[in-house]
Enzyme design. Sequence first.
Site, PDB file in Angstrom:
ATOM      1  N   ASP A   1      44.024  40.770  30.075  1.00  0.00           N
ATOM      2  CA  ASP A   1      43.393  39.638  29.689  1.00  0.00           C
ATOM      3  C   ASP A   1      42.432  39.890  28.582  1.00  0.00           C
ATOM      4  O   ASP A   1      42.266  39.161  27.410  1.00  0.00           O
ATOM      5  CB  ASP A   1      42.671  38.817  30.744  1.00  0.00           C
ATOM      6  CG  ASP A   1      43.469  38.504  31.887  1.00  0.00           C
ATOM      7  OD1 ASP A   1      44.779  38.802  31.534  1.00  0.00           O
ATOM      8  OD2 ASP A   1      43.152  38.147  32.952  1.00  0.00           O
TER       9      ASP A   1
ATOM     10  N   GLY B   1      43.717  29.988  35.014  1.00  0.00           N
ATOM     11  CA  GLY B   1      44.440  31.193  34.737  1.00  0.00           C
ATOM     12  C   GLY B   1      44.830  31.479  33.268  1.00  0.00           C
ATOM     13  O   GLY B   1      45.744  32.183  32.994  1.00  0.00           O
TER      14      GLY B   1
HETATM   15  C1  GLA Z   1      44.850  38.320  36.195  1.00  0.00           C
HETATM   16  C2  GLA Z   1      44.179  39.562  35.647  1.00  0.00           C
HETATM   17  C3  GLA Z   1      45.306  40.580  34.973  1.00  0.00           C
HETATM   18  C4  GLA Z   1      46.697  40.623  35.468  1.00  0.00           C
HETATM   19  C5  GLA Z   1      47.421  39.275  35.938  1.00  0.00           C
HETATM   20  C6  GLA Z   1      48.552  39.181  36.376  1.00  0.00           C
HETATM   21  O1  GLA Z   1      45.065  37.482  34.997  1.00  0.00           O
HETATM   22  O2  GLA Z   1      43.050  39.239  35.270  1.00  0.00           O
HETATM   23  O3  GLA Z   1      44.626  41.575  34.801  1.00  0.00           O
HETATM   24  O4  GLA Z   1      46.735  41.359  36.657  1.00  0.00           O
HETATM   25  O5  GLA Z   1      46.186  38.432  36.577  1.00  0.00           O
HETATM   26  O6  GLA Z   1      49.442  39.741  35.470  1.00  0.00           O
END
Ligand code: GLA
Length: 395
Positions: free
Chosen positions: A174, A126
């Site tokens: 991100d 993540g």
């Molecule tokens: C993932 C997605 C982001 C965002 C996060 C939750 O990382 O790629 O765009 O939605 O989850 O905040």
Amino acid sequence: MIQKLLDEFSRQFGPGEAPRFFFAPGRVNLIGEHTDYNGGHVFPCALTLGTYCAARKRADRALRLFSMNFPEAGVVETDLDRSAPLPGGSWANYVLGVVRAFTDAGQAPTCGLELAFYGDIPAGAGLSSSAALEVLTGTVLKSLFDLPVSGTDVARLGQRAENEFVGLSCGIMDQFASAMGKRGNAIFLDTETLDYQYAPLDLDSAHIMIVNSRVKHSLAGSGYTDRRAECARALEALRTAKPGLPSLGALTTEEFTALADAIPDPVCRRRAQHAVFENARTVMAFTALQRGQLAMFGRLMNASHVSLRDDYEVSCPEIDLLTEIAWRIPGVLGSRITGGGFGGCTVSIVTDAAAAEFTETIRREYEEKTGRIPEIYAVSAGEGARELTKETDKE
Ligand code: GLA
């Protein structure tokens, strides 16, 4: 690192002109989770961990791609004209998707490329290893072909690659953090307008710590898409009471509370409640950080976790355990799940005095209760994607 990548580049692609080097970081989000596809605010920072690329042009239209993280895949051989993803969920689709997005945006590369990659972001944690790969590819294209695209464009085109080519309908957070990160700063971003401000991470005698639960988070095929759809349904229902409402992020918490009954489905109502209140928390957290109110910042992080756990339901028992252990340690100002959820990492703010106890207690209790050994990192906010030119950069 650069030397290892250079050696691998020569091994895979043979002699010729010396490649150029590029880097794009992963990210950690401090607060503002699942707000970026709801027109709300996010507050991530770029990491110093990331993905490196050695890149060289070719005379023809071939694309030859190699990743030291997936050596078993060998050199992926394709070309600039490929418009469909490679089968089997190949890592190279993130690269190809960006080539396609640039081409569709009228910024096509004019010749083929040889690209070798190496990343040190733990995969599936993540921390946005895929966004880093997309932003890195965009940065390579922009630089090698002198394309008139901004850092924000690179982020947008990376997101488009992920949405349309890889097939995950993520928001912009991100890619934006990876493209626009600034050393020592977090980025306060309005995802509706893409207006942003840097916020110096002056944490006095505290640090940001990431703990990887080692529960692999995978967003493709997970609840991520369902959450997005539930928020869209909630917005639709709210529009019957408030026509023209652009997004959930446009509502204050008071407005939402007054309108919430317009959402008939209780699950969608809870999802929307999270999105609205999380957005409000993110704005408050930005102000708190600017005022040096770290205790307040930490409390907002804790409230964010509770909301993601109970209303948004994107946590998991291992992550909840990590936050519960952290919350009990004096000197931990705040702790929450970070990123898309369903596993991955927590992010915590830990005073230096509590750092040793934090590491020791988390390690011991988490392993005792889950049998998994967590990975713990102290974070310093890193610089966004760039070409590595100066000797100092090449470490
Ligand atoms: C993932 C997605 C982001 C965002 C996060 C939750 O990382 O790629 O765009 O939605 O989850 O905040």
